[in-house]
Design a protein around this motif. Structure first.
Motif, PDB file in Angstrom:
ATOM      1  N   VAL A 153      -9.701  -4.512   5.727  1.00 53.62           N
ATOM      2  CA  VAL A 153      -8.353  -4.358   6.278  1.00 53.62           C
ATOM      3  C   VAL A 153      -7.643  -3.188   5.611  1.00 53.62           C
ATOM      4  CG1 VAL A 153      -6.085  -5.435   6.522  1.00 53.62           C
ATOM      5  CG2 VAL A 153      -8.140  -6.792   6.921  1.00 53.62           C
ATOM      6  N   GLU A 154      -7.715  -3.118   4.285  1.00 53.46           N
ATOM      7  CA  GLU A 154      -7.059  -2.018   3.580  1.00 53.46           C
ATOM      8  C   GLU A 154      -7.632  -0.672   4.016  1.00 53.46           C
ATOM      9  OE1 GLU A 154      -6.450  -0.223  -0.923  1.00 53.46           O
ATOM     10  OE2 GLU A 154      -6.445  -2.397  -0.625  1.00 53.46           O
ATOM     11  N   GLY A 155      -8.942  -0.563   4.080  1.00 56.35           N
ATOM     12  CA  GLY A 155      -9.554   0.690   4.490  1.00 56.35           C
ATOM     13  C   GLY A 155      -9.132   1.104   5.892  1.00 56.35           C
ATOM     14  N   THR A 156      -9.051   0.122   6.786  1.00 56.62           N
ATOM     15  CA  THR A 156      -8.638   0.393   8.168  1.00 56.62           C
ATOM     16  C   THR A 156      -7.200   0.884   8.222  1.00 56.62           C
ATOM     17  OG1 THR A 156     -10.187  -1.240   9.067  1.00 56.62           O
ATOM     18  CG2 THR A 156      -8.291  -0.668  10.426  1.00 56.62           C
ATOM     19  N   VAL A 157      -6.315   0.231   7.485  1.00 55.35           N
ATOM     20  CA  VAL A 157      -4.899   0.606   7.492  1.00 55.35           C
ATOM     21  C   VAL A 157      -4.694   1.971   6.850  1.00 55.35           C
ATOM     22  CG1 VAL A 157      -2.618   0.002   6.555  1.00 55.35           C
ATOM     23  CG2 VAL A 157      -4.063  -1.773   7.572  1.00 55.35           C
ATOM     24  N   VAL A 158      -5.350   2.214   5.729  1.00 54.66           N
ATOM     25  CA  VAL A 158      -5.211   3.505   5.050  1.00 54.66           C
ATOM     26  C   VAL A 158      -5.691   4.642   5.942  1.00 54.66           C
ATOM     27  CG1 VAL A 158      -6.042   4.899   3.112  1.00 54.66           C
ATOM     28  CG2 VAL A 158      -5.289   2.546   2.723  1.00 54.66           C
ATOM     29  N   LYS A 159      -6.819   4.466   6.613  1.00 51.88           N
ATOM     30  CA  LYS A 159      -7.344   5.502   7.508  1.00 51.88           C
ATOM     31  C   LYS A 159      -6.357   5.795   8.634  1.00 51.88           C
ATOM     32  CE  LYS A 159     -11.545   6.664  10.136  1.00 51.88           C
ATOM     33  NZ  LYS A 159     -10.951   6.896  11.466  1.00 51.88           N
ATOM     34  N   ALA A 160      -5.777   4.725   9.206  1.00 53.18           N
ATOM     35  CA  ALA A 160      -4.817   4.909  10.289  1.00 53.18           C
ATOM     36  C   ALA A 160      -3.562   5.635   9.809  1.00 53.18           C
ATOM     37  CB  ALA A 160      -4.443   3.562  10.893  1.00 53.18           C
ATOM     38  N   LEU A 161      -3.133   5.344   8.597  1.00 49.52           N
ATOM     39  CA  LEU A 161      -1.955   6.016   8.049  1.00 49.52           C
ATOM     40  C   LEU A 161      -2.247   7.491   7.755  1.00 49.52           C
ATOM     41  CD1 LEU A 161      -0.689   3.236   5.603  1.00 49.52           C
ATOM     42  CD2 LEU A 161       0.408   3.960   7.728  1.00 49.52           C
ATOM     43  N   GLU A 162      -3.410   7.764   7.204  1.00 47.98           N
ATOM     44  CA  GLU A 162      -3.770   9.147   6.883  1.00 47.98           C
ATOM     45  C   GLU A 162      -3.891  10.016   8.136  1.00 47.98           C
ATOM     46  OE1 GLU A 162      -6.279   8.457   2.730  1.00 47.98           O
ATOM     47  OE2 GLU A 162      -7.335   8.498   4.656  1.00 47.98           O
ATOM     48  N   GLU A 163      -4.279   9.402   9.252  1.00 47.30           N
ATOM     49  CA  GLU A 163      -4.452  10.134  10.500  1.00 47.30           C
ATOM     50  C   GLU A 163      -3.201  10.112  11.370  1.00 47.30           C
ATOM     51  OE1 GLU A 163      -7.819   8.245  12.241  1.00 47.30           O
ATOM     52  OE2 GLU A 163      -9.274   9.213  10.897  1.00 47.30           O
ATOM     53  N   SER A 164      -2.145   9.476  10.890  1.00 47.17           N
ATOM     54  CA  SER A 164      -0.945   9.280  11.701  1.00 47.17           C
ATOM     55  C   SER A 164      -0.246  10.591  12.036  1.00 47.17           C
ATOM     56  CB  SER A 164       0.041   8.375  10.952  1.00 47.17           C
ATOM     57  OG  SER A 164       1.323   8.419  11.564  1.00 47.17           O
ATOM     58  N   SER A 165       0.285  10.651  13.248  1.00 49.12           N
ATOM     59  CA  SER A 165       1.219  11.707  13.625  1.00 49.12           C
ATOM     60  C   SER A 165       2.377  11.112  14.419  1.00 49.12           C
ATOM     61  CB  SER A 165       0.506  12.789  14.460  1.00 49.12           C
ATOM     62  OG  SER A 165      -0.030  12.223  15.650  1.00 49.12           O
ATOM     63  N   PHE A 166       2.622   9.812  14.216  1.00 47.84           N
ATOM     64  CA  PHE A 166       3.671   9.112  14.947  1.00 47.84           C
ATOM     65  C   PHE A 166       5.049   9.587  14.498  1.00 47.84           C
ATOM     66  CE2 PHE A 166       0.087   6.215  15.415  1.00 47.84           C
ATOM     67  CZ  PHE A 166       0.208   5.823  16.742  1.00 47.84           C
ATOM     68  N   LEU A 179       0.850  -1.187   0.000  1.00 48.72           N
ATOM     69  CA  LEU A 179       0.000   0.000   0.000  1.00 48.72           C
ATOM     70  C   LEU A 179       0.891   1.245   0.000  1.00 48.72           C
ATOM     71  CD1 LEU A 179      -2.560  -1.064   2.753  1.00 48.72           C
ATOM     72  CD2 LEU A 179      -3.080  -0.783   0.326  1.00 48.72           C
ATOM     73  N   ARG A 180       0.567   2.197  -0.835  1.00 43.99           N
ATOM     74  CA  ARG A 180       1.335   3.442  -0.903  1.00 43.99           C
ATOM     75  C   ARG A 180       0.438   4.586  -0.413  1.00 43.99           C
ATOM     76  NH1 ARG A 180       5.917   2.738  -4.210  1.00 43.99           N
ATOM     77  NH2 ARG A 180       6.087   5.009  -4.426  1.00 43.99           N
ATOM     78  N   VAL A 181       0.770   5.129   0.764  1.00 47.12           N
ATOM     79  CA  VAL A 181      -0.078   6.134   1.401  1.00 47.12           C
ATOM     80  C   VAL A 181       0.794   7.278   1.928  1.00 47.12           C
ATOM     81  CG1 VAL A 181      -1.802   6.571   3.182  1.00 47.12           C
ATOM     82  CG2 VAL A 181      -1.681   4.312   2.105  1.00 47.12           C
ATOM     83  N   PRO A 182       0.520   8.535   1.541  1.00 42.77           N
ATOM     84  CA  PRO A 182       1.222   9.666   2.143  1.00 42.77           C
ATOM     85  C   PRO A 182       0.930   9.722   3.641  1.00 42.77           C
ATOM     86  CG  PRO A 182       0.098  10.325   0.133  1.00 42.77           C
ATOM     87  CD  PRO A 182      -0.405   8.949   0.475  1.00 42.77           C
ATOM     88  N   THR A 183       1.982   9.782   4.454  1.00 45.24           N
ATOM     89  CA  THR A 183       1.844   9.631   5.899  1.00 45.24           C
ATOM     90  C   THR A 183       2.732  10.629   6.624  1.00 45.24           C
ATOM     91  OG1 THR A 183       1.487   7.243   5.573  1.00 45.24           O
ATOM     92  CG2 THR A 183       2.009   7.967   7.807  1.00 45.24           C
ATOM     93  N   LEU A 184       2.216  11.217   7.694  1.00 47.47           N
ATOM     94  CA  LEU A 184       3.043  12.056   8.559  1.00 47.47           C
ATOM     95  C   LEU A 184       3.767  11.132   9.531  1.00 47.47           C
ATOM     96  CD1 LEU A 184       3.780  15.003   9.243  1.00 47.47           C
ATOM     97  CD2 LEU A 184       1.979  14.937  10.977  1.00 47.47           C
ATOM     98  N   ILE A 185       5.080  10.963   9.336  1.00 48.12           N
ATOM     99  CA  ILE A 185       5.853  10.018  10.125  1.00 48.12           C
ATOM    100  C   ILE A 185       7.308  10.473  10.156  1.00 48.12           C
ATOM    101  CG2 ILE A 185       6.143   8.529   8.083  1.00 48.12           C
ATOM    102  CD1 ILE A 185       5.951   7.243  11.707  1.00 48.12           C
ATOM    103  N   GLY A 186       7.928  10.464  11.314  1.00 50.25           N
ATOM    104  CA  GLY A 186       9.339  10.790  11.385  1.00 50.25           C
ATOM    105  C   GLY A 186       9.697  11.633  12.586  1.00 50.25           C
ATOM    106  N   LEU A 187      10.997  11.587  12.945  1.00 52.05           N
ATOM    107  CA  LEU A 187      11.513  12.315  14.092  1.00 52.05           C
ATOM    108  C   LEU A 187      12.048  13.694  13.725  1.00 52.05           C
ATOM    109  CD1 LEU A 187      13.527   9.355  15.665  1.00 52.05           C
ATOM    110  CD2 LEU A 187      11.547  10.432  16.719  1.00 52.05           C
ATOM    111  N   ASN A 188      12.557  13.842  12.519  1.00 52.55           N
ATOM    112  CA  ASN A 188      13.238  15.070  12.124  1.00 52.55           C
ATOM    113  C   ASN A 188      12.250  16.217  11.915  1.00 52.55           C
ATOM    114  OD1 ASN A 188      15.765  13.731  12.106  1.00 52.55           O
ATOM    115  ND2 ASN A 188      15.296  12.922  10.059  1.00 52.55           N
ATOM    116  N   PRO A 189      12.703  17.452  12.147  1.00 49.55           N
ATOM    117  CA  PRO A 189      11.799  18.615  11.987  1.00 49.55           C
ATOM    118  C   PRO A 189      11.165  18.695  10.609  1.00 49.55           C
ATOM    119  CG  PRO A 189      13.795  19.262  13.150  1.00 49.55           C
ATOM    120  CD  PRO A 189      14.010  17.849  12.697  1.00 49.55           C
TER     121      PRO A 189
END
Length: 316
Positions: free
Chosen positions: A248-261, A210-220
């Protein structure tokens, strides 16, 4: 005694369900001396499986792969340079696999499912695992859990060859069943003893890349914008009926889109928590999430983090 052992005692025909890796290790599949396989045979499914929008009975392509690992080497075939009892003709194997799809699930299908796993056409119940079950039945004369449902006249393709087989594996891949990924794969595998009886088995479902734009990372800079994340999800040791891959795909995509980890480790654990909600009434299964960050390390193809969890006696 474990629950799996108790169930085995109650139903002697029920074959132990393992992970694919455990089964391959148990059967020493990667050390067996001879293997015949075919990869990515192309066919069309018309009467089974849902598409990426969760619509039933829509025509879609399917790729079929099979692996047959033998306990003994190809002595006769190698010495005589002719096909014999110690091997399987890969052309005939390919034809047998394609015949099952065409006969039951293809555009010209004329047959009805007449053994366990039967579902009503038109109700959306003809799912991907039913395709795999029928394919397995036509090859071996048994269902995916090893039960003999009447191989009438011993007409299964492998027939008496099962006593020489250490491992059989069949995979169907639906490349158009995912909206944001590279497809959905279902794999059934089984080990056989010298009497040709199934000794252990494995079932898995994989949502691929799955290819999903995600907010993820430690760097500024990684907190300022989303970056592409590539995620694969594999569920093992559970019957995936009802084509739950769209959920399953819908659940994972939603979690990735809402990510701020900030870390993939925390994100992967959260994704597994969300996937478990789809399998709320299942038990004794394994979930693996694999995450790639293609642009995170400039001089590497990608860093990769995998998170795995075994869910036991899980009811919510």
């Amino acid at each position: 005694m474990s629950k799996q052992e108790q169930e085995q005692e109650q139903d002697p025909q029920k074959t132990p369900l393992l992970t694919t890796a455990h089964l391959r290790s148990l059967t020493q599949a990667d050390s067996l001396p001879a293997v015949v396989s075919v990869r990515n045979l192309s066919a069309v499914l018309l009467r089974a499986a849902r598409d990426g929008w969760n619509r039933p009975l829509r025509p879609q392509p399917v790729f079929i792969s099979a692996e047959i690992a033998f306990r003994e080497p190809f002595d006769s075939a190698s010495q005589t340079d002719k096909l014999g009892h110690d091997t399987i003709h890969y052309g005939n194997l390919s034809k047998a696999l394609l015949d099952t799809v065409e006969f039951y699930f293809g555009p010209g299908a004329t047959a009805a499912i007449d053994h366990e796993g039967k579902a009503e056409e038109g109700a959306g119940g003809w799912d991907a695992q039913l395709v795999l079950n029928q394919m397995w039945f036509d090859l071996t004369g048994t269902t995916l859990d090893g039960r003999e449902e009447g191989d009438k006249g011993g007409r299964s393709f492998l027939g008496g060859s099962l006593s020489r087989i250490g491992l059989l594996s069949v995979t169907i891949t639906l490349p158009k069943a995912s909206l944001l990924g590279e497809g959905v794969g279902f794999t059934a595998s089984a080990g056989y003893d010298e009497q040709g009886r199934m000794s252990a088995r494995a079932l898995s479902m994989e949502i691929k890349r799955l290819r999903v734009p995600t907010l993820i990372g430690l760097n500024p800079n990684e907190r300022e914008a989303k970056q592409m994340l590539i995620v694969g999800v594999t569920i093992e040791e559970v019957n995936v009926r009802g084509d739950r891959y769209t959920r399953v795909e819908g659940t994972v995509v939603k979690a990735l889109e809402e990510s701020s980890f900030e870390t993939l480790e925390a994100l992967g654990t959260h994704l597994i928590d969300e996937v478990e909600k789809v399998f709320v009434n299942a038990r004794d299964y394994t979930v693996k999430v694999r995450m790639e960050k293609p642009i995170a390390v400039p001089l590497a193809e990608c860093p990769v983090v995998e998170v795995r969890r075994v869910v036991k006696d899980y009811y919510r």
